[in-house]
Write a protein that holds these residues in place. Structure first.
Motif, PDB file in Angstrom:
ATOM      1  N   PRO A  99       0.862  -1.186   0.000  1.00  0.00           N
ATOM      2  CA  PRO A  99       0.000   0.000   0.000  1.00  0.00           C
ATOM      3  C   PRO A  99       0.901   1.240   0.000  1.00  0.00           C
ATOM      4  N   LEU A 100       0.442   2.312  -0.623  1.00  0.00           N
ATOM      5  CA  LEU A 100       1.301   3.492  -0.752  1.00  0.00           C
ATOM      6  C   LEU A 100       1.207   4.427   0.445  1.00  0.00           C
ATOM      7  N   ALA A 101       2.269   5.164   0.663  1.00  0.00           N
ATOM      8  CA  ALA A 101       2.272   6.223   1.674  1.00  0.00           C
ATOM      9  C   ALA A 101       1.317   7.331   1.243  1.00  0.00           C
ATOM     10  N   LYS A 102       0.827   8.094   2.210  1.00  0.00           N
ATOM     11  CA  LYS A 102      -0.092   9.181   1.898  1.00  0.00           C
ATOM     12  C   LYS A 102       0.541  10.161   0.912  1.00  0.00           C
ATOM     13  N   GLU A 103       1.812  10.461   1.128  1.00  0.00           N
ATOM     14  CA  GLU A 103       2.536  11.387   0.243  1.00  0.00           C
ATOM     15  C   GLU A 103       2.516  10.878  -1.203  1.00  0.00           C
ATOM     16  N   ALA A 104       2.659   9.558  -1.349  1.00  0.00           N
ATOM     17  CA  ALA A 104       2.679   8.959  -2.689  1.00  0.00           C
ATOM     18  C   ALA A 104       1.289   9.034  -3.324  1.00  0.00           C
ATOM     19  N   VAL A 105       0.267   8.793  -2.522  1.00  0.00           N
ATOM     20  CA  VAL A 105      -1.110   8.856  -3.042  1.00  0.00           C
ATOM     21  C   VAL A 105      -1.431  10.288  -3.478  1.00  0.00           C
ATOM     22  N   ASP A 106      -1.005  11.263  -2.682  1.00  0.00           N
ATOM     23  CA  ASP A 106      -1.247  12.668  -3.036  1.00  0.00           C
ATOM     24  C   ASP A 106      -0.556  13.025  -4.355  1.00  0.00           C
ATOM     25  N   ALA A 107       0.681  12.578  -4.484  1.00  0.00           N
ATOM     26  CA  ALA A 107       1.451  12.884  -5.697  1.00  0.00           C
ATOM     27  C   ALA A 107       0.803  12.236  -6.918  1.00  0.00           C
ATOM     28  N   LEU A 453      -2.746  -4.703   9.852  1.00  0.00           N
ATOM     29  CA  LEU A 453      -3.939  -3.847   9.945  1.00  0.00           C
ATOM     30  C   LEU A 453      -3.513  -2.387   9.949  1.00  0.00           C
ATOM     31  N   ARG A 454      -4.279  -1.563   9.224  1.00  0.00           N
ATOM     32  CA  ARG A 454      -3.912  -0.164   9.088  1.00  0.00           C
ATOM     33  C   ARG A 454      -5.144   0.704   9.266  1.00  0.00           C
ATOM     34  N   GLY A 455      -4.915   1.969   9.645  1.00  0.00           N
ATOM     35  CA  GLY A 455      -6.009   2.940   9.714  1.00  0.00           C
ATOM     36  C   GLY A 455      -7.212   2.414  10.477  1.00  0.00           C
ATOM     37  N   LYS A 456      -8.352   2.391   9.791  1.00  0.00           N
ATOM     38  CA  LYS A 456      -9.598   2.002  10.439  1.00  0.00           C
ATOM     39  C   LYS A 456      -9.906   0.512  10.286  1.00  0.00           C
ATOM     40  N   ASP A 457      -8.874  -0.277   9.988  1.00  0.00           N
ATOM     41  CA  ASP A 457      -9.102  -1.707   9.728  1.00  0.00           C
ATOM     42  C   ASP A 457      -9.738  -2.434  10.919  1.00  0.00           C
ATOM     43  N   GLU A 458      -9.349  -2.045  12.144  1.00  0.00           N
ATOM     44  CA  GLU A 458      -9.951  -2.708  13.312  1.00  0.00           C
ATOM     45  C   GLU A 458     -11.469  -2.510  13.328  1.00  0.00           C
ATOM     46  N   ASP A 459     -11.898  -1.284  13.041  1.00  0.00           N
ATOM     47  CA  ASP A 459     -13.339  -1.000  12.995  1.00  0.00           C
ATOM     48  C   ASP A 459     -14.007  -1.791  11.873  1.00  0.00           C
ATOM     49  N   ARG A 460     -13.286  -1.937  10.767  1.00  0.00           N
ATOM     50  CA  ARG A 460     -13.864  -2.690   9.637  1.00  0.00           C
ATOM     51  C   ARG A 460     -14.074  -4.151  10.008  1.00  0.00           C
ATOM     52  N   ILE A 461     -13.140  -4.698  10.799  1.00  0.00           N
ATOM     53  CA  ILE A 461     -13.307  -6.090  11.235  1.00  0.00           C
ATOM     54  C   ILE A 461     -14.546  -6.206  12.119  1.00  0.00           C
ATOM     55  N   ILE A 462     -14.697  -5.253  13.037  1.00  0.00           N
ATOM     56  CA  ILE A 462     -15.883  -5.251  13.902  1.00  0.00           C
ATOM     57  C   ILE A 462     -17.163  -5.154  13.060  1.00  0.00           C
ATOM     58  N   GLU A 463     -17.127  -4.249  12.074  1.00  0.00           N
ATOM     59  CA  GLU A 463     -18.299  -4.094  11.189  1.00  0.00           C
ATOM     60  C   GLU A 463     -18.608  -5.386  10.446  1.00  0.00           C
ATOM     61  N   ALA A 464     -17.535  -6.056   9.977  1.00  0.00           N
ATOM     62  CA  ALA A 464     -17.742  -7.293   9.212  1.00  0.00           C
ATOM     63  C   ALA A 464     -18.383  -8.357  10.091  1.00  0.00           C
ATOM     64  N   VAL A 465     -17.890  -8.502  11.325  1.00  0.00           N
ATOM     65  CA  VAL A 465     -18.459  -9.517  12.224  1.00  0.00           C
ATOM     66  C   VAL A 465     -19.903  -9.140  12.567  1.00  0.00           C
TER      67      VAL A 465
END
Ligand code: PLP
Length: 479
Positions: A99-107, A453-465
């Protein structure tokens, strides 16, 4: 068609019947009625073929309607879809590697959305070169005299061998004739680039003398290749880079190394080091004339391949006709430049792949405990009687063919919900949930590895369950 077959065919639901199902309207907004019709028509045709092949194929109208709904739902969603990587494999080739760094995504976004100086020199008001954006950074970060970025590392190897050893001989150790996966096989890549492969030594032992004895007038390159996922341990020997360089240079040959991953920084702090895995700078310093590596493995950037090394050689590659077919696109180039800039500033921890590899198990443990707590709180709100939630130690892996023997110690949350079926079934439901959680598995439990796991991934796991257990958002616990 005989009467029995006709009778069976009539049980296939009709197009009109499928089009009248209530869920169709929702997808019609996204992909249009005609597209839905053509998807259904293909599905029905496949079903008819199946029945013609084997009239005893079991089917029912409900299953066909469900297959149609799944297919239309899949085609209605943007793809490739973002997923949660809970596998603990950092460079997961099937999940898009780095996955790319935020700086890379912005560029990348900026380069995509406007005109740019991709091939334009502001000073001269005339044509510039797209490689100039990254070459100076690559030189600075690797100590190379010159560098060239192309589409990926496979392209880098093909371009280099085509330009340097076409219709000539290239010598390689039998211990390095590997397949890297995704059908990248060294002997075939060499054949494709038009060089004659000369194998020397044996699978486990190749000496300098083996190379020396094989050199003829026709020889152009000594090739060294990173063995990727493959490791020979025990009774093993290989010529060192220094020895090979001395030999190559005394006979007017080029020493080329396909490094695979391409580390720009020393990763021994994370337990990642070894004779096979030098940094790019170390390989060049040991005497390799050119090295090739990927941008989206350990480097943590977008998909590119780099050839770095001697200027006279790189100049030759820059003039090769194949380069036009292998060049890097502007968005990728912008993302790569931004990633390299992070290394330049010593901010490589902002590169997600690097950051995840360096995560310590002491940081992963509290995160795992927090996720386990949230899952337990969620399960309490349901009628589920039996569940297993625990924090367990796991060994994570780098992936992408890098450091296959090194395991990164980590933690995962293990989950099993026997009332919902096997762990395989649970894993499937997690994948098919809106968050698309890809989990690991062991001992009939699914494992959520914390390292990847990155960013909001923990919440996404909770949502999935929660989604699997049919709990509304309003009931989901927040902590
Ligand atoms: C991964 C790898 C490749 C292929 O690189 P891509 O960037 O996927 O094209 C080639 N050689 C080695 C040694 C590798 O590890």
């Amino acid at each position: 068609m005989d009467a029995r077959l006709q009778q069976i065919m009539r049980q296939i639901p009709s197009m009109d019947r499928l089009l009248s199902l209530p869920w169709v309207a929702e997808y019609e907004k996204r992909i249009g009625r005609e597209t839905i019709k053509s998807l259904i028509s293909d599905l029905l045709a496949r079903q008819r073929e199946k029945i013609i092949k084997d009239p005893d194929t079991a089917f029912d109208a409900e299953t066909i309607a469900e297959d149609a709904r799944r297919l239309i739902k899949k085609r209605s969603a943007p793809s490739p879809a973002p997923v949660v990587n809970a596998t603990g494999v950092v460079i997961h080739t099937n999940l898009g590697r780095s996955p790319l760094a935020k700086e890379a995504v912005d560029a990348l976004t900026a380069a995509a959305a406007s005109y740019s100086t991709l091939e334009y020199s502001l000073e001269d008001g005339a044509r510039g070169h797209r490689n100039d954006h990254v070459e100076w950074l690559l030189k600075r970060l690797t100590g190379a005299e010159a560098a060239l970025a192309v589409n990926n590392n496979a392209a880098a190897v093909i371009l280099a061998l085509s330009a340097l050893a076409r219709d000539k001989e290239s010598i390689i150790s039998r211990g390095e004739l590997v397949e890297i996966g995704g059908s990248f096989r060294i002997p075939e890549i060499m054949a494709l680039s038009g060089t004659k492969m000369i194998e020397v030594g044996t699978t486990n032992r190749t000496y300098l003398k083996d190379y020396e004895d094989a050199i003829t007038e026709e020889c152009a390159v000594l090739l060294k290749v990173h063995p990727s996922n493959y490791r020979i341990t025990g009774f093993h020997s290989a010529a060192t880079r220094e020895e090979l360089a001395a030999l190559a240079h005394s006979r007017g040959l080029i020493l080329m190394e396909d490094l695979g991953s391409g580390m720009l920084i020393d990763m021994s702090q994370a337990g990642l080091s070894g004779e096979n895995d030098p940094t790019v700078a170390q390989s060049l310093k040991a005497g390799c004339d050119i090295v090739t590596f990927s941008g989206d493995k350990l480097l943590g950037g977008p998909q590119v391949g780099v050839i770095a090394g001697r200027k006279d050689i790189i100049d030759k590659l820059k003039k090769h006709q194949l380069l036009r077919a292998l060049r890097v696109d502007k968005m990728t180039l912008a993302a790569f430049e931004a990633t390299l800039r992070l290394y330049l500033r010593g901010e490589e921890n902002a590169v997600p792949t690097v950051e995840m590899i360096f995560r310590k198990k002491e940081e992963l443990l509290p995160a795992a405990r927090r996720l386990a707590r949230k899952l337990k709180a969620l399960l309490k709100k349901t009628k589920v009687q039996r569940c297993f939630i625990d924090v367990v130690p796991v060994s994570d892996t780098v992936g992408g063919g890098s450091f296959p023997q090194s395991e990164l110690e980590g933690f995962a949350v293990a989950l099993s919900l026997p009332e919902l079926g096997s762990s395989g079934r649970l894993a499937e439901r997690l994948r098919m949930s809106s968050a698309h959680v890809i989990a690991g598995a062991a001992d009939d439990k699914v494992l959520f590895h914390m390292r990847t796991l990155r960013g909001k991934d923990e919440d996404r796991i909770i949502e999935a369950v929660a989604e699997i257990l049919c709990i509304g958002k309003e009931n989901a616990p927040d902590a």
